[in-house]
Scaffold this motif. Sequence first.
Motif, PDB file in Angstrom:
ATOM      1  N   VAL A  41       0.967  -1.148  -0.110  1.00 19.23           N
ATOM      2  CA  VAL A  41       0.015  -0.116  -0.103  1.00 19.23           C
ATOM      3  C   VAL A  41       0.977   1.241  -0.035  1.00 19.23           C
ATOM      4  CG1 VAL A  41      -1.668   1.287   1.263  1.00 19.23           C
ATOM      5  CG2 VAL A  41      -1.754  -1.099   1.157  1.00 19.23           C
ATOM      6  N   ILE A  42       0.746   2.205  -0.985  1.00 17.34           N
ATOM      7  CA  ILE A  42       1.656   3.410  -1.085  1.00 17.34           C
ATOM      8  C   ILE A  42       0.684   4.215  -0.658  1.00 17.34           C
ATOM      9  CG2 ILE A  42       2.800   4.715  -2.680  1.00 17.34           C
ATOM     10  CD1 ILE A  42       3.990   1.584  -2.560  1.00 17.34           C
ATOM     11  N   ASN A  43       1.391   4.926   0.393  1.00 11.89           N
ATOM     12  CA  ASN A  43       0.461   6.191   1.026  1.00 11.89           C
ATOM     13  C   ASN A  43       0.540   7.485   0.404  1.00 11.89           C
ATOM     14  OD1 ASN A  43      -0.848   7.933   2.769  1.00 11.89           O
ATOM     15  ND2 ASN A  43       0.302   7.462   4.438  1.00 11.89           N
ATOM     16  N   GLY A  44      -0.530   7.711  -0.375  1.00 10.87           N
ATOM     17  CA  GLY A  44      -0.341   8.991  -1.126  1.00 10.87           C
ATOM     18  C   GLY A  44      -1.410   9.901  -0.868  1.00 10.87           C
ATOM     19  N   SER A  45      -2.060   9.850   0.499  1.00  4.94           N
ATOM     20  CA  SER A  45      -3.098  10.575   0.978  1.00  4.94           C
ATOM     21  C   SER A  45      -2.518  11.901   1.373  1.00  4.94           C
ATOM     22  CB  SER A  45      -3.890   9.868   2.065  1.00  4.94           C
ATOM     23  OG  SER A  45      -2.996   9.715   3.159  1.00  4.94           O
ATOM     24  N   GLU A  46      -1.787  12.206   2.091  1.00  8.00           N
ATOM     25  CA  GLU A  46      -1.228  13.219   2.622  1.00  8.00           C
ATOM     26  C   GLU A  46      -2.304  14.175   3.191  1.00  8.00           C
ATOM     27  OE1 GLU A  46       2.575  16.069   1.298  1.00  8.00           O
ATOM     28  OE2 GLU A  46       0.916  16.315  -0.124  1.00  8.00           O
ATOM     29  N   CYS A  47      -2.929  13.528   4.084  1.00  4.21           N
ATOM     30  CA  CYS A  47      -3.950  13.924   4.788  1.00  4.21           C
ATOM     31  C   CYS A  47      -4.008  15.195   5.738  1.00  4.21           C
ATOM     32  CB  CYS A  47      -4.713  12.810   5.569  1.00  4.21           C
ATOM     33  SG  CYS A  47      -3.900  12.237   6.838  1.00  4.21           S
ATOM     34  N   GLU A  48      -2.665  15.373   6.204  1.00  6.07           N
ATOM     35  CA  GLU A  48      -2.095  16.382   7.082  1.00  6.07           C
ATOM     36  C   GLU A  48      -2.532  17.834   6.410  1.00  6.07           C
ATOM     37  OE1 GLU A  48      -0.862  18.095  10.753  1.00  6.07           O
ATOM     38  OE2 GLU A  48      -0.837  15.818  10.395  1.00  6.07           O
ATOM     39  N   PRO A  49      -3.124  18.754   7.204  1.00 12.00           N
ATOM     40  CA  PRO A  49      -3.371  20.101   6.500  1.00 12.00           C
ATOM     41  C   PRO A  49      -2.151  20.687   6.029  1.00 12.00           C
ATOM     42  CG  PRO A  49      -4.735  19.747   8.547  1.00 12.00           C
ATOM     43  CD  PRO A  49      -4.009  18.552   8.454  1.00 12.00           C
ATOM     44  N   TYR A  50      -2.182  21.495   5.149  1.00 14.60           N
ATOM     45  CA  TYR A  50      -1.042  22.390   4.647  1.00 14.60           C
ATOM     46  C   TYR A  50       0.051  21.894   3.783  1.00 14.60           C
ATOM     47  CZ  TYR A  50      -2.800  26.157   7.525  1.00 14.60           C
ATOM     48  OH  TYR A  50      -3.776  27.268   8.149  1.00 14.60           O
ATOM     49  N   LEU A  51       0.232  20.471   4.021  1.00 19.52           N
ATOM     50  CA  LEU A  51       1.532  19.774   3.564  1.00 19.52           C
ATOM     51  C   LEU A  51       1.187  19.289   2.200  1.00 19.52           C
ATOM     52  CD1 LEU A  51       2.284  19.666   6.585  1.00 19.52           C
ATOM     53  CD2 LEU A  51       2.990  17.235   6.195  1.00 19.52           C
ATOM     54  N   THR A  52       2.121  19.528   1.046  1.00 21.51           N
ATOM     55  CA  THR A  52       2.014  19.421  -0.121  1.00 21.51           C
ATOM     56  C   THR A  52       3.009  18.475  -0.945  1.00 21.51           C
ATOM     57  OG1 THR A  52       2.652  21.585  -0.681  1.00 21.51           O
ATOM     58  CG2 THR A  52       0.263  21.277  -0.321  1.00 21.51           C
ATOM     59  N   SER A  53       4.262  18.383  -0.166  1.00 20.99           N
ATOM     60  CA  SER A  53       5.413  17.977  -0.826  1.00 20.99           C
ATOM     61  C   SER A  53       5.217  16.629  -1.492  1.00 20.99           C
ATOM     62  CB  SER A  53       6.409  17.743   0.277  1.00 20.99           C
ATOM     63  OG  SER A  53       6.179  16.911   1.390  1.00 20.99           O
ATOM     64  N   ASP A  54       4.286  15.534  -1.048  1.00 22.63           N
ATOM     65  CA  ASP A  54       3.949  14.365  -1.549  1.00 22.63           C
ATOM     66  C   ASP A  54       3.264  14.470  -2.760  1.00 22.63           C
ATOM     67  OD1 ASP A  54       5.405  12.814   0.219  1.00 22.63           O
ATOM     68  OD2 ASP A  54       3.927  12.248   1.359  1.00 22.63           O
ATOM     69  N   TYR A  55       2.284  15.661  -2.609  1.00 24.55           N
ATOM     70  CA  TYR A  55       1.388  15.717  -3.857  1.00 24.55           C
ATOM     71  C   TYR A  55       2.463  16.156  -5.058  1.00 24.55           C
ATOM     72  CZ  TYR A  55      -1.874  18.492  -6.745  1.00 24.55           C
ATOM     73  OH  TYR A  55      -2.387  19.045  -7.815  1.00 24.55           O
ATOM     74  N   ARG A  56       3.323  17.278  -4.782  1.00 25.09           N
ATOM     75  CA  ARG A  56       4.014  17.759  -5.696  1.00 25.09           C
ATOM     76  C   ARG A  56       4.881  16.546  -6.473  1.00 25.09           C
ATOM     77  NH1 ARG A  56       1.743  21.213  -8.567  1.00 25.09           N
ATOM     78  NH2 ARG A  56       3.414  20.813  -9.716  1.00 25.09           N
ATOM     79  N   LEU A  57       5.435  15.439  -5.549  1.00 22.88           N
ATOM     80  CA  LEU A  57       6.058  14.444  -5.999  1.00 22.88           C
ATOM     81  C   LEU A  57       5.103  13.576  -7.004  1.00 22.88           C
ATOM     82  CD1 LEU A  57       8.205  13.375  -2.795  1.00 22.88           C
ATOM     83  CD2 LEU A  57       9.054  14.191  -5.011  1.00 22.88           C
ATOM     84  N   MET A  58       4.055  13.290  -6.511  1.00 24.89           N
ATOM     85  CA  MET A  58       2.913  12.486  -7.353  1.00 24.89           C
ATOM     86  C   MET A  58       2.841  13.197  -8.790  1.00 24.89           C
ATOM     87  SD  MET A  58       0.429  10.957  -4.581  1.00 24.89           S
ATOM     88  CE  MET A  58      -0.061  12.425  -3.648  1.00 24.89           C
ATOM     89  N   VAL A  59       2.647  14.403  -8.667  1.00 29.17           N
ATOM     90  CA  VAL A  59       2.458  15.124  -9.842  1.00 29.17           C
ATOM     91  C   VAL A  59       3.617  15.260 -10.921  1.00 29.17           C
ATOM     92  CG1 VAL A  59       1.682  17.430 -11.146  1.00 29.17           C
ATOM     93  CG2 VAL A  59       0.579  16.560  -8.946  1.00 29.17           C
ATOM     94  N   GLU A  60       4.900  15.549 -10.248  1.00 32.52           N
ATOM     95  CA  GLU A  60       6.000  15.828 -11.009  1.00 32.52           C
ATOM     96  C   GLU A  60       6.838  14.675 -11.009  1.00 32.52           C
ATOM     97  OE1 GLU A  60       8.198  19.339 -10.016  1.00 32.52           O
ATOM     98  OE2 GLU A  60       6.465  20.138  -8.796  1.00 32.52           O
ATOM     99  N   LYS A  61       6.746  13.739 -10.060  1.00 34.41           N
ATOM    100  CA  LYS A  61       7.804  12.535 -10.362  1.00 34.41           C
ATOM    101  C   LYS A  61       7.053  11.216 -10.526  1.00 34.41           C
ATOM    102  CE  LYS A  61      11.216  15.402  -9.472  1.00 34.41           C
ATOM    103  NZ  LYS A  61      12.037  15.778 -10.151  1.00 34.41           N
ATOM    104  N   SER A  62       6.047  11.225 -11.075  1.00 34.80           N
ATOM    105  CA  SER A  62       5.166  10.019 -11.097  1.00 34.80           C
ATOM    106  C   SER A  62       5.787   8.643 -11.693  1.00 34.80           C
ATOM    107  CB  SER A  62       3.636  10.029 -11.868  1.00 34.80           C
ATOM    108  OG  SER A  62       3.944  10.812 -13.093  1.00 34.80           O
ATOM    109  N   LYS A  63       6.537   8.839 -12.639  1.00 36.58           N
ATOM    110  CA  LYS A  63       7.482   7.865 -13.388  1.00 36.58           C
ATOM    111  C   LYS A  63       8.465   7.034 -12.268  1.00 36.58           C
ATOM    112  CE  LYS A  63       9.847   6.459 -17.401  1.00 36.58           C
ATOM    113  NZ  LYS A  63      10.409   6.835 -18.906  1.00 36.58           N
ATOM    114  N   LYS A  64       9.186   8.015 -11.537  1.00 42.60           N
ATOM    115  CA  LYS A  64       9.971   7.281 -10.662  1.00 42.60           C
ATOM    116  C   LYS A  64       9.144   6.813  -9.488  1.00 42.60           C
ATOM    117  CE  LYS A  64      13.812  10.526 -10.894  1.00 42.60           C
ATOM    118  NZ  LYS A  64      14.594  11.556 -10.140  1.00 42.60           N
TER     119      LYS A  64
END
Length: 439
Positions: free
Chosen positions: A159-182
């Motif tokens: 299970v890969i945790n891409g929820s990033e449910c903590e308010p304000y945090l967006t680092s994982d979100y940007r990684l998913m958008v920009e580094k999806s192939k990796k």
Amino acid sequence: MSKGKFKAGVHPYEGKEFAAEKEIKQLGSEEIMVFPMSQHIGAPATPCVKAGDRVLKGMKIGEASSFVSSPVYSSVSGKVKAVEDRFMLNGKASKCIVVTNDFEDECVDTFGVERDVNALSNDEIIKIIADSGIVGMGGAGFPTGVKLSPKNQNIDYIVINGSECEPYLTSDYRLMVEKSKKIIEGIAIVLRLFEKADAIIGIEDNKPKAIDALSFECNGNKRINVMPLSTRYPQGGERRLISSVTGRQINSHILPADAGVIVLNIATVIAIYEAVKMNMPLIHRVVTLTGDGMNEPGNVDVPLGISHKFLADKCGGLKDNTVKIISGGPMMGMAMDTLDYPIVKTSSSILAITKDDVEKMETTACIRCGRCVNACPEMLVPQLMAQAALSKNYEQFEKLYGMECIECGCCTYVCPAKRPLTQTFKIAKIKVRESKTAK
């Protein structure tokens, strides 16, 4: 796949708009770099350099001292200035290696040399991950090499945790958008270790760009799927995530592997790809700078060892009316008394706020409303737990399953009496552990 959801939890103000659409920027290192030996759960690393030694970028400077431990690497080249104890953000002292940066970025010979992953055995892959200093980068900091070596090999789900449910945090979100192939390549490496397992990437439905990016990259891959999750805090908590994605339940007495599941964070998966494929140990991470007290909110890829102050100053600095700075998010983060602490493997953000609502809250008596019970994702009774903890009846606290508390902060968030429930439980859990250790 159907949308994963769970009962209870809360819907705090998300605050994602400050940095969600800010692309990841690169930041260089500073003159004095500090590398704590305690950046993970388990035994601290043991320094393997001394004052006066020259270090290179990608060079091991801290050796894992036990099975549940993780090595530390230098993110710069330079000279070791000191090996000394320093207090960390959590209030505990850690042995630290202080390096004077020469800004030459001279790397070890093997750094960045691409490997043929197909030529590696499973044991070699696990050893590379462990030796590269990779830990859970979502905040827990558990050594990933240990997590990928479960005694129970009957693993059904990664299970890969891409929820990033903590308010304000967006680092994982940007990684998913920009580094999806990796990310997909990193997941594929992990799947090699567990032939019977499938991977599911759980992403909250308030991140449609991330869902689209990863769905596109794994299209046609029968072993990797993307699963939208209902946006609800704490969807990204390990127990809630496992339940939402697989329907399986775990508690403090059961490891995810015992339920046939391994959970990995987005940033951790990318670190696995870089270590196994590109021969790069963990020496950097993406950090979110956010909040209404930040002049230039954004997401920054930084070398480990720089100070929070250097990072903030180089990215626009803080507004003059900033009243509180938090490392992490507002629900589970820690308030900072200074920005001099170094960025470590588990550092996720600098949250600067101009209005401290918590400080202004006046605590009153419990009114027995039951809101904390309805909000608790672990289905506990915070009201009774607090009563036991405050009376120092830790035996009763345990009987009420107080040790199952995940310290998410939901009960404190909804309490109309503004009682510091989560902080009370943190202290009680420490007292219980101390008592057991003494016995």
